[in-house]
Design a protein around this motif. Structure first.
Motif, PDB file in Angstrom:
ATOM      1  N   VAL A 190       0.843  -1.195   0.000  1.00 23.31           N
ATOM      2  CA  VAL A 190       0.000   0.000   0.000  1.00 23.31           C
ATOM      3  C   VAL A 190       0.877   1.243   0.000  1.00 23.31           C
ATOM      4  CG1 VAL A 190      -1.651   1.357   1.357  1.00 23.31           C
ATOM      5  CG2 VAL A 190      -1.975  -1.111   1.082  1.00 23.31           C
ATOM      6  N   THR A 191       1.901   1.243   0.845  1.00 22.06           N
ATOM      7  CA  THR A 191       2.809   2.381   0.926  1.00 22.06           C
ATOM      8  C   THR A 191       3.464   2.644  -0.430  1.00 22.06           C
ATOM      9  OG1 THR A 191       3.235   1.871   3.238  1.00 22.06           O
ATOM     10  CG2 THR A 191       4.808   3.310   2.152  1.00 22.06           C
ATOM     11  N   ALA A 192       3.917   1.607  -1.075  1.00 23.88           N
ATOM     12  CA  ALA A 192       4.550   1.764  -2.386  1.00 23.88           C
ATOM     13  C   ALA A 192       3.545   2.248  -3.434  1.00 23.88           C
ATOM     14  CB  ALA A 192       5.185   0.449  -2.824  1.00 23.88           C
ATOM     15  N   GLY A 193       2.337   1.710  -3.398  1.00 25.61           N
ATOM     16  CA  GLY A 193       1.322   2.115  -4.368  1.00 25.61           C
ATOM     17  C   GLY A 193       0.923   3.568  -4.214  1.00 25.61           C
ATOM     18  N   VAL A 194       0.732   3.996  -2.977  1.00 24.34           N
ATOM     19  CA  VAL A 194       0.376   5.397  -2.741  1.00 24.34           C
ATOM     20  C   VAL A 194       1.550   6.298  -3.111  1.00 24.34           C
ATOM     21  CG1 VAL A 194      -0.275   7.090  -0.987  1.00 24.34           C
ATOM     22  CG2 VAL A 194      -1.357   4.853  -0.999  1.00 24.34           C
ATOM     23  N   ALA A 204       1.466   9.430  -5.540  1.00 25.13           N
ATOM     24  CA  ALA A 204       1.950  10.727  -5.071  1.00 25.13           C
ATOM     25  C   ALA A 204       3.044  11.265  -5.993  1.00 25.13           C
ATOM     26  CB  ALA A 204       2.464  10.602  -3.640  1.00 25.13           C
ATOM     27  N   ALA A 205       3.931  10.392  -6.427  1.00 31.77           N
ATOM     28  CA  ALA A 205       5.016  10.823  -7.323  1.00 31.77           C
ATOM     29  C   ALA A 205       4.455  11.366  -8.631  1.00 31.77           C
ATOM     30  CB  ALA A 205       5.975   9.667  -7.590  1.00 31.77           C
ATOM     31  N   GLY A 206       3.328  10.828  -9.058  1.00 35.19           N
ATOM     32  CA  GLY A 206       2.698  11.312 -10.284  1.00 35.19           C
ATOM     33  C   GLY A 206       2.155  12.718 -10.167  1.00 35.19           C
ATOM     34  N   SER A 207       1.966  13.186  -8.946  1.00 37.54           N
ATOM     35  CA  SER A 207       1.440  14.540  -8.754  1.00 37.54           C
ATOM     36  C   SER A 207       2.547  15.588  -8.717  1.00 37.54           C
ATOM     37  CB  SER A 207       0.617  14.619  -7.466  1.00 37.54           C
ATOM     38  OG  SER A 207       1.462  14.551  -6.337  1.00 37.54           O
ATOM     39  N   ILE A 208       3.800  15.145  -8.749  1.00 35.79           N
ATOM     40  CA  ILE A 208       4.937  16.059  -8.642  1.00 35.79           C
ATOM     41  C   ILE A 208       5.456  16.382 -10.045  1.00 35.79           C
ATOM     42  CG2 ILE A 208       7.267  16.355  -7.721  1.00 35.79           C
ATOM     43  CD1 ILE A 208       6.423  14.298  -5.528  1.00 35.79           C
ATOM     44  N   LEU A 209       5.556  17.662 -10.332  1.00 37.08           N
ATOM     45  CA  LEU A 209       6.033  18.124 -11.634  1.00 37.08           C
ATOM     46  C   LEU A 209       7.295  18.962 -11.440  1.00 37.08           C
ATOM     47  CD1 LEU A 209       2.601  19.349 -13.022  1.00 37.08           C
ATOM     48  CD2 LEU A 209       3.727  17.181 -13.534  1.00 37.08           C
ATOM     49  N   THR A 210       8.269  18.725 -12.300  1.00 33.41           N
ATOM     50  CA  THR A 210       9.484  19.552 -12.248  1.00 33.41           C
ATOM     51  C   THR A 210       9.691  20.203 -13.609  1.00 33.41           C
ATOM     52  OG1 THR A 210      10.888  17.685 -12.883  1.00 33.41           O
ATOM     53  CG2 THR A 210      10.608  18.086 -10.538  1.00 33.41           C
ATOM     54  N   GLY A 218       1.763  15.551  -3.036  1.00 38.46           N
ATOM     55  CA  GLY A 218       2.233  14.167  -2.997  1.00 38.46           C
ATOM     56  C   GLY A 218       2.420  13.672  -1.577  1.00 38.46           C
ATOM     57  N   ALA A 219       2.988  14.516  -0.729  1.00 37.48           N
ATOM     58  CA  ALA A 219       3.183  14.144   0.670  1.00 37.48           C
ATOM     59  C   ALA A 219       1.848  13.978   1.381  1.00 37.48           C
ATOM     60  CB  ALA A 219       4.033  15.194   1.382  1.00 37.48           C
ATOM     61  N   SER A 220       0.883  14.833   1.048  1.00 39.67           N
ATOM     62  CA  SER A 220      -0.432  14.714   1.683  1.00 39.67           C
ATOM     63  C   SER A 220      -1.151  13.446   1.228  1.00 39.67           C
ATOM     64  CB  SER A 220      -1.284  15.959   1.412  1.00 39.67           C
ATOM     65  OG  SER A 220      -1.675  16.034   0.064  1.00 39.67           O
ATOM     66  N   MET A 221      -0.916  13.019  -0.002  1.00 35.06           N
ATOM     67  CA  MET A 221      -1.499  11.760  -0.478  1.00 35.06           C
ATOM     68  C   MET A 221      -0.895  10.585   0.290  1.00 35.06           C
ATOM     69  SD  MET A 221      -1.489  12.667  -4.540  1.00 35.06           S
ATOM     70  CE  MET A 221      -2.063  11.099  -5.142  1.00 35.06           C
ATOM     71  N   TRP A 222       0.395  10.658   0.535  1.00 38.49           N
ATOM     72  CA  TRP A 222       1.066   9.601   1.291  1.00 38.49           C
ATOM     73  C   TRP A 222       0.524   9.556   2.720  1.00 38.49           C
ATOM     74  CZ3 TRP A 222       6.701   9.129   3.184  1.00 38.49           C
ATOM     75  CH2 TRP A 222       7.123   7.812   3.098  1.00 38.49           C
ATOM     76  N   LEU A 223       0.295  10.730   3.301  1.00 35.81           N
ATOM     77  CA  LEU A 223      -0.289  10.810   4.638  1.00 35.81           C
ATOM     78  C   LEU A 223      -1.703  10.226   4.643  1.00 35.81           C
ATOM     79  CD1 LEU A 223      -0.262  11.695   7.593  1.00 35.81           C
ATOM     80  CD2 LEU A 223      -0.969  13.980   6.825  1.00 35.81           C
ATOM     81  N   ALA A 224      -2.481  10.512   3.618  1.00 34.09           N
ATOM     82  CA  ALA A 224      -3.835   9.960   3.532  1.00 34.09           C
ATOM     83  C   ALA A 224      -3.795   8.429   3.516  1.00 34.09           C
ATOM     84  CB  ALA A 224      -4.553  10.489   2.288  1.00 34.09           C
ATOM     85  N   GLY A 225      -2.808   7.868   2.822  1.00 30.92           N
ATOM     86  CA  GLY A 225      -2.652   6.414   2.828  1.00 30.92           C
ATOM     87  C   GLY A 225      -2.313   5.883   4.205  1.00 30.92           C
ATOM     88  N   ALA A 226      -1.431   6.566   4.904  1.00 32.48           N
ATOM     89  CA  ALA A 226      -1.061   6.144   6.259  1.00 32.48           C
ATOM     90  C   ALA A 226      -2.250   6.261   7.206  1.00 32.48           C
ATOM     91  CB  ALA A 226       0.110   6.993   6.761  1.00 32.48           C
TER      92      ALA A 226
END
Length: 157
Positions: free
Chosen positions: A87-91, A95-101, A112-120
């Motif tokens: 689950v952690t890897a999937g989220v 999340a990485a897909g939401s990051i643009l450089t 992206g970090a908030s998505m990871w927090l939502a998963g946790a």
């Protein structure tokens, strides 16, 4: 026959507890999602709710698999930590897909970090730690809401 195909036996966690955990995860995910939505971020209310809900469901499935009767002491036992890692890897992938450089500019890192927090949060609720999940959700919203003016004050936004 259909009942046996769809019903794994008496669950270790009752349907009432399961429903409360799923709804709680969804609601706590909405706290963070609402904050992201209010600032027109790409991953908003529904995304964060879905991540928390799905993570909770995965945690519940992991708990149910641990209690699944195998009938044999030497049979394969399920490791719920592996499911949590998945689950952690999937989220993290979402999340990485939401990051643009673009050059030196990075956008979407906080989302992206908030998505990871939502998963946790979903995992915590799914494993029966709603108090921990609530504390994390409140702290997440505090970080997102209250630190925004500080960031603007130092000229980063």
């Amino acid at each position: 026959m259909l009942r046996e195909a769809l019903y794994a036996g008496e669950p270790a966690i009752g349907l009432d507890v399961t429903a409360i955990r799923l709804v709680t995860a969804m609601l706590l995910g909405s706290f963070i999602g609402f904050e992201r939505e209010s600032h027109d971020r790409p991953a908003g209310l529904r995304t964060h709710m879905m991540i928390s809900l799905a993570s909770c469901l995965f945690a519940l499935v992991a708990l149910l698999l641990v209690d699944l009767p195998t009938g044999d002491e030497t049979a394969l036992r399920y490791d719920p930590l592996r499911l949590i890692e998945a689950v952690t890897a999937g989220v993290a992938f979402l999340a990485a897909g939401s990051i643009l450089t673009k050059g030196d500019t990075i956008k979407g890192l906080t989302t992206g970090a908030s998505m990871w927090l939502a998963g946790a949060i979903g995992l915590a609720v799914g494993t029966g730690n709603a108090t921990l999940a609530l504390m994390a959700a409140v702290l997440g919203v505090v970080i997102l809401r209250l630190l925004r003016p500080l960031k603007k004050g130092i000229g980063e936004e």
